[in-house]
Design a protein around this motif. Sequence first.
Motif, mmCIF file in Angstrom:
data_model
loop_
_atom_site.group_PDB
_atom_site.id
_atom_site.type_symbol
_atom_site.label_atom_id
_atom_site.label_comp_id
_atom_site.label_asym_id
_atom_site.label_seq_id
_atom_site.Cartn_x
_atom_site.Cartn_y
_atom_site.Cartn_z
ATOM 1 N N VAL A 242 58.697 -0.011 46.408
ATOM 2 C CA VAL A 242 57.318 0.283 46.014
ATOM 3 C C VAL A 242 56.420 -0.432 47.013
ATOM 4 C CG1 VAL A 242 55.575 -0.063 44.224
ATOM 5 C CG2 VAL A 242 57.899 0.595 43.600
ATOM 6 N N PHE A 243 55.426 0.285 47.557
ATOM 7 C CA PHE A 243 54.641 -0.226 48.672
ATOM 8 C C PHE A 243 53.153 -0.162 48.347
ATOM 9 C CE2 PHE A 243 58.641 1.464 50.103
ATOM 10 C CZ PHE A 243 59.138 0.451 50.923
ATOM 11 N N SER A 244 52.413 -1.156 48.864
ATOM 12 C CA SER A 244 50.981 -1.198 48.594
ATOM 13 C C SER A 244 50.273 -2.045 49.651
ATOM 14 C CB SER A 244 50.714 -1.766 47.191
ATOM 15 O OG SER A 244 49.362 -1.579 46.802
ATOM 16 N N LEU A 245 48.995 -2.213 49.453
ATOM 17 C CA LEU A 245 48.151 -3.040 50.332
ATOM 18 C C LEU A 245 48.398 -4.510 50.023
ATOM 19 C CD1 LEU A 245 45.699 -3.116 52.341
ATOM 20 C CD2 LEU A 245 44.229 -3.035 50.309
ATOM 21 N N ASP A 246 48.322 -5.378 51.049
ATOM 22 C CA ASP A 246 48.626 -6.786 50.822
ATOM 23 C C ASP A 246 47.664 -7.462 49.849
ATOM 24 O OD1 ASP A 246 46.414 -6.942 52.482
ATOM 25 O OD2 ASP A 246 47.406 -8.076 54.068
ATOM 26 N N LEU A 247 46.450 -6.901 49.687
ATOM 27 C CA LEU A 247 45.523 -7.447 48.699
ATOM 28 C C LEU A 247 46.061 -7.295 47.285
ATOM 29 C CD1 LEU A 247 42.092 -6.154 50.090
ATOM 30 C CD2 LEU A 247 43.091 -8.433 50.334
ATOM 31 N N LYS A 248 47.063 -6.461 47.113
ATOM 32 C CA LYS A 248 47.654 -6.200 45.802
ATOM 33 C C LYS A 248 48.995 -6.921 45.624
ATOM 34 C CE LYS A 248 44.250 -3.487 44.841
ATOM 35 N NZ LYS A 248 43.240 -3.914 43.845
ATOM 36 N N ALA A 249 49.270 -7.901 46.474
ATOM 37 C CA ALA A 249 50.567 -8.570 46.415
ATOM 38 C C ALA A 249 50.804 -9.292 45.097
ATOM 39 C CB ALA A 249 50.710 -9.554 47.578
ATOM 40 N N ASP A 250 49.726 -9.677 44.412
ATOM 41 C CA ASP A 250 49.885 -10.345 43.117
ATOM 42 C C ASP A 250 49.469 -9.452 41.956
ATOM 43 O OD1 ASP A 250 47.213 -10.346 43.747
ATOM 44 O OD2 ASP A 250 46.826 -12.395 43.060
ATOM 45 N N GLU A 251 49.395 -8.144 42.202
ATOM 46 C CA GLU A 251 48.974 -7.220 41.147
ATOM 47 C C GLU A 251 50.155 -6.915 40.229
ATOM 48 O OE1 GLU A 251 46.693 -5.762 38.806
ATOM 49 O OE2 GLU A 251 45.665 -6.052 40.724
ATOM 50 N N ALA A 252 50.023 -7.260 38.959
ATOM 51 C CA ALA A 252 51.132 -7.125 38.008
ATOM 52 C C ALA A 252 51.611 -5.684 37.887
ATOM 53 C CB ALA A 252 50.712 -7.666 36.643
ATOM 54 N N ALA A 253 50.688 -4.717 37.958
ATOM 55 C CA ALA A 253 51.070 -3.307 37.794
ATOM 56 C C ALA A 253 52.012 -2.859 38.905
ATOM 57 C CB ALA A 253 49.821 -2.429 37.768
ATOM 58 N N VAL A 254 51.769 -3.302 40.135
ATOM 59 C CA VAL A 254 52.638 -2.926 41.254
ATOM 60 C C VAL A 254 54.046 -3.478 41.040
ATOM 61 C CG1 VAL A 254 52.997 -3.143 43.747
ATOM 62 C CG2 VAL A 254 50.682 -2.797 42.850
ATOM 63 N N HIS A 255 54.128 -4.726 40.647
ATOM 64 C CA HIS A 255 55.442 -5.337 40.436
ATOM 65 C C HIS A 255 56.139 -4.760 39.207
ATOM 66 C CE1 HIS A 255 55.161 -8.322 43.647
ATOM 67 N NE2 HIS A 255 53.882 -8.411 43.338
ATOM 68 N N ALA A 256 55.364 -4.321 38.232
ATOM 69 C CA ALA A 256 55.967 -3.690 37.054
ATOM 70 C C ALA A 256 56.693 -2.411 37.450
ATOM 71 C CB ALA A 256 54.900 -3.397 36.011
ATOM 72 N N VAL A 257 56.100 -1.635 38.354
ATOM 73 C CA VAL A 257 56.746 -0.401 38.819
ATOM 74 C C VAL A 257 58.034 -0.740 39.586
ATOM 75 C CG1 VAL A 257 56.509 1.644 40.264
ATOM 76 C CG2 VAL A 257 54.566 0.858 38.897
ATOM 77 N N ALA A 258 57.950 -1.732 40.473
ATOM 78 C CA ALA A 258 59.138 -2.123 41.240
ATOM 79 C C ALA A 258 60.245 -2.605 40.310
ATOM 80 C CB ALA A 258 58.764 -3.210 42.246
ATOM 81 N N ASN A 259 59.902 -3.420 39.324
ATOM 82 C CA ASN A 259 60.910 -3.926 38.386
ATOM 83 C C ASN A 259 61.496 -2.795 37.550
ATOM 84 O OD1 ASN A 259 60.489 -6.543 39.273
ATOM 85 N ND2 ASN A 259 58.981 -7.006 37.703
ATOM 86 N N HIS A 260 60.667 -1.828 37.184
ATOM 87 C CA HIS A 260 61.142 -0.709 36.371
ATOM 88 C C HIS A 260 62.237 0.077 37.091
ATOM 89 C CE1 HIS A 260 60.974 2.630 33.513
ATOM 90 N NE2 HIS A 260 60.927 3.455 34.549
ATOM 91 N N PHE A 261 62.074 0.274 38.400
ATOM 92 C CA PHE A 261 63.046 1.057 39.162
ATOM 93 C C PHE A 261 64.099 0.178 39.853
ATOM 94 C CE2 PHE A 261 59.341 4.034 39.173
ATOM 95 C CZ PHE A 261 59.966 5.067 38.476
ATOM 96 N N GLY A 262 63.970 -1.144 39.735
ATOM 97 C CA GLY A 262 64.948 -2.036 40.331
ATOM 98 C C GLY A 262 64.933 -2.047 41.843
ATOM 99 N N VAL A 263 63.728 -1.956 42.436
ATOM 100 C CA VAL A 263 63.578 -1.952 43.890
ATOM 101 C C VAL A 263 62.565 -3.028 44.287
ATOM 102 C CG1 VAL A 263 64.175 0.489 44.114
ATOM 103 C CG2 VAL A 263 61.781 -0.173 43.778
ATOM 104 N N PRO A 264 62.536 -3.423 45.550
ATOM 105 C CA PRO A 264 61.571 -4.441 45.973
ATOM 106 C C PRO A 264 60.152 -3.899 46.069
ATOM 107 C CG PRO A 264 62.862 -3.684 47.850
ATOM 108 C CD PRO A 264 63.478 -3.057 46.632
ATOM 109 N N ALA A 265 59.191 -4.783 45.938
ATOM 110 C CA ALA A 265 57.787 -4.464 46.213
ATOM 111 C C ALA A 265 57.446 -5.055 47.574
ATOM 112 C CB ALA A 265 56.881 -5.048 45.132
ATOM 113 N N ARG A 266 56.858 -4.246 48.453
ATOM 114 C CA ARG A 266 56.525 -4.688 49.810
ATOM 115 C C ARG A 266 55.082 -4.285 50.126
ATOM 116 N NH1 ARG A 266 60.670 -7.868 51.940
ATOM 117 N NH2 ARG A 266 60.153 -7.187 54.027
#
Length: 603
Positions: A242-266
Amino acid sequence: MKPAIVILTDQAMPLARRIAEATGGAVHGLAARVASPDRAFEAVGPHLRSLFAERRPIVALMASGAVIRILAPMLADKHVEPPVLAVAEDGSAVVPLLGGHHGANELARQIAAALGAFAAVTTAGDLRFGVALDAPPTGYRLENPEDAKGAMAALVAGASARVEGEAPWLAASALPISEDGAVRLAITAEARPPHEGELLYRPATLALGIGAERGAPAEEAVTLATEVLAEAGRSPLSLAGVFSLDLKADEAAVHAVANHFGVPARFFDAARLEVERDRLANPSDIVFAETGCHGVAEGAALAAAGPDGRLVAPKRKAKRVTAALAEAPSPIAAEIGRARGHLFVVGIGPGSEAWRSPEVSRMLERASDLVGYRLYLDLLGPLADGKTRHDFDLGAEEARVRHAMELAGEGREVALVCSGDAGIYAMATLVFELIDKGGVSDAARRIEIAVSPGISALQAAAARAGAPLGHDFCTISLSDLLTPWPDIERRVRAAAEADFVIAFYNPVSRRRRGQLAFARDVLLAHRPPETPVILATNLGREGERVRIVPLEALNVDDVDMLTVVVVGSSETRVVTTGDGRRWAYTPRGYAGKVGSGMTGKSA
């Protein structure tokens, strides 16, 4: 995780050290028979089972039968068991016992190469075809691993394989491949179930881009991501990340998606995403004004998929989240983009392995960078091997913490190492103070922080002396470097009047000799002169010394900078056991309770 090289005698140590050097592992030795292991254990069976339970690779310099019998009760699911190997005492053979397709076979070959030994790999697929169908390489997932055993048995029996899709690792194997092969090996990101007689491999070719408003609901993001994948007709098992802008590195929603699919957030910076402007399906000047790039979800997906990638699902918007999907022609590298940095703030206790928690050890193993006072880093021993050290002198605490946070802000995994407990007169407080007061960069503010406790000097002193903390107690630092002396005076008087057991940290220094004498005199006005005082020096390290003296005999010249002073309350007592040893304890009142058997004069 680093392998545990388990030995039972000192004679096995030279061979164990060679294996540890080759694998980056640590030597675990039976305490009664091994003089200086990296980690000592008391009993073989419980220790091996504990290592197995935490999924740590085990290299046992033991008879294979003994290892099998010890671990047999724990064998349940081969898909989650760690590598377990047995090595002959003379180093002539390395035998993978468990986890062959989870790294044991590869580890056996690595150790055998280092020792000039024979790797006794016995799995049929590895031997005949040079490939394990149930353990595809990085960049691929097998959707139906339960069918791999039957497929491999058919191939070993003489059947041929039919490959549909691109998979260089299969093409390079010794598998018998034909256009009409009975065993079907399919490589596709298409969302469909496996066919009869087919092994379905998912290449990590999909990049899911996510944009989110600050504080967007995690459920909304996961739902949108799931819908985008379904509408594109792609399998979630082919997600590389799951990929996003670095300003969103601490955004819980982005990490929730990554955790849901079992992949890294970058994450990518705005300049990198803006490179993708001409490939965006939905460029936005509004987004550019807010972020510095014309599209977050589409831009991040395309940046991850690379120049030959393409959008297969343009940006779709929910209430507070956007998502887009891009596909690359080959698996996407795990290193693309930047990870959210981690800062592990760890207390290592006095420094010895025996007094260091397993959680702290795991954090130190995971870290790529170690930051701390040079003595504390030296105390880590083999745990510091292969890591980048950032040594600091005493007195550079703020610079030390800021440096650790900025390293983590670069996407690294950093351990900030403290003696004792990280939150007691140590660096954890400063981490949060810098965030609170804006003392670090924006990138450092977006890192993930974990604080792990350690045995404090207060706890160590109490344990060595008996049980002086059995009732109410407090701690006071006598250093006026960061706290005005009038405030310290007020706290000493209040604690003395309240009859707390008091642990004094930083009791003296080269320039400070009067503060401890002041505290002693104040306490003598509130509690008996024979009140026990514990002087504990170099706890848990070479030169450890613990003394119990009466308060009236407390001599400042008997205390140095490495000493913790614990002054008992008016109730603290000293008892001598049959071996002549003196112990200090503070009763809590249990003995006075009715029915305790210790009431009255007998108590």
